[in-house]
Design a protein around this motif. Structure first.
Motif, short mmCIF file in Angstrom:
data_model
loop_
_atom_site.label_atom_id
_atom_site.label_comp_id
_atom_site.label_asym_id
_atom_site.label_seq_id
_atom_site.Cartn_x
_atom_site.Cartn_y
_atom_site.Cartn_z
N GLN A 134 25.93 50.82 45.36
CA GLN A 134 27.11 50.70 44.52
C GLN A 134 26.95 51.52 43.24
N HIS A 158 32.34 43.30 39.94
CA HIS A 158 33.46 42.89 40.78
C HIS A 158 33.51 43.71 42.07
N LYS A 159 33.29 45.01 41.96
CA LYS A 159 33.31 45.87 43.15
C LYS A 159 32.15 45.53 44.09
N THR A 160 31.00 45.22 43.50
CA THR A 160 29.84 44.84 44.31
C THR A 160 30.11 43.53 45.04
N HIS A 161 30.70 42.59 44.33
CA HIS A 161 31.07 41.29 44.91
C HIS A 161 32.01 41.48 46.10
N ASP A 162 33.05 42.29 45.91
CA ASP A 162 34.03 42.52 46.98
C ASP A 162 33.41 43.24 48.18
N ALA A 163 32.52 44.21 47.90
CA ALA A 163 31.88 44.97 48.97
C ALA A 163 31.05 44.03 49.86
N GLU A 214 31.32 40.65 50.26
CA GLU A 214 32.12 39.65 50.99
C GLU A 214 33.04 40.29 52.03
N ASN A 215 33.45 41.54 51.81
CA ASN A 215 34.30 42.22 52.79
C ASN A 215 33.50 42.69 54.01
N HIS A 256 30.27 32.91 49.29
CA HIS A 256 30.37 33.11 47.84
C HIS A 256 29.23 34.00 47.37
#
Length: 217
Positions: A153, A193-198, A200-201, A208
């Motif tokens: 990331q 936030h981008k790392t979190h979304d990457a 979980e997606n 979580h």
């Protein structure tokens, strides 16, 4: 904590599988010493056994495919209940054929082998459910995949801390990432936030992901 009900259901079903296997094994051993050579079977018995095998095996694969799709141990145990019925029918079919040709012991041998196979599956399901109940860490392979993804990331200088835990059939992840110390709070939040979304997606099994940002040099 509702994910743990999945484990409870899997444990109950694995015990039921073990009991089923025990009954099959007990009957096989009992028949080993009390075989009645005067029993006769018609072609109808063979047809019924074959229909039962095909039907139960189809139900096994249908249930297993859906169990793998939603990562459900309870559904997998239910699938093996169907397969245990198919195995029982296979034992019956072998027994019928054995009676036709005078090999009366075949039914007993098949029953004992089926008992051992089902017991092994029941133990594996039980053991996996227990492991998921005690919040253990994920496999090293899965953790390495996550670490590789995180390091890719943009804006992340390193990982200060990394923890995973299984909760039922879901995964929780806690991470501390390092970003540039002179970066703005808004940009640092965007990186997290981008790392979190990457995560979980790409990995839907992760329910979580908690990310803490540390300033780097």
């Amino acid at each position: 904590g509702h994910e743990r009900f999945e484990c409870v259901a899997a444990i109950i079903l694995s015990v039921m599988l073990f009991l089923t296997a025990s009954i099959i094994g007990y009957s096989a051993i009992k028949n080993l010493f009390t075989t009645n050579n005067e029993i006769h079977f018609g072609i109808f018995a063979i047809i019924i056994a074959i229909i039962s095998i095909v039907t139960k095996e189809a139900m096994y694969w249908y249930t297993k495919i859906n169990a793998d799709r939603i990562n459900s141990n309870a559904l997998l145990a239910d699938a093996w209940h169907h397969r245990s019925d198919a195995f029982s029918s296979i034992g019956s079919l072998i027994g019928v054929i054995g009676f036709y040709y005078g090999y009366y012991i075949l039914d007993c041998i098949a029953g004992i082998i089926i008992c051992i196979c089902i017991c092994k599956v029941a133990f594996d399901i039980f053991n996996d459910a227990i492991n998921k109940m005690i919040d253990h860490a994920c496999s090293e392979e899965f953790e390495n995949e996550l670490i590789t993804l995180i390091k890719k990331q943009e804006g992340i200088l390193g990982i200060d801390d990394f923890k995973t835990r299984m909760f039922g059939n879901k995964i929780y992840v806690d991470i501390e990432i390092k970003v540039a110390g002179d970066d703005s709070l808004q940009h640092a939040h965007l990186i997290a936030h981008k790392t979190h979304d990457a995560i979980e997606n790409i990995y839907p099994i992760v329910k979580h992901c908690n990310i803490h940002v540390n300033p780097g040099k």
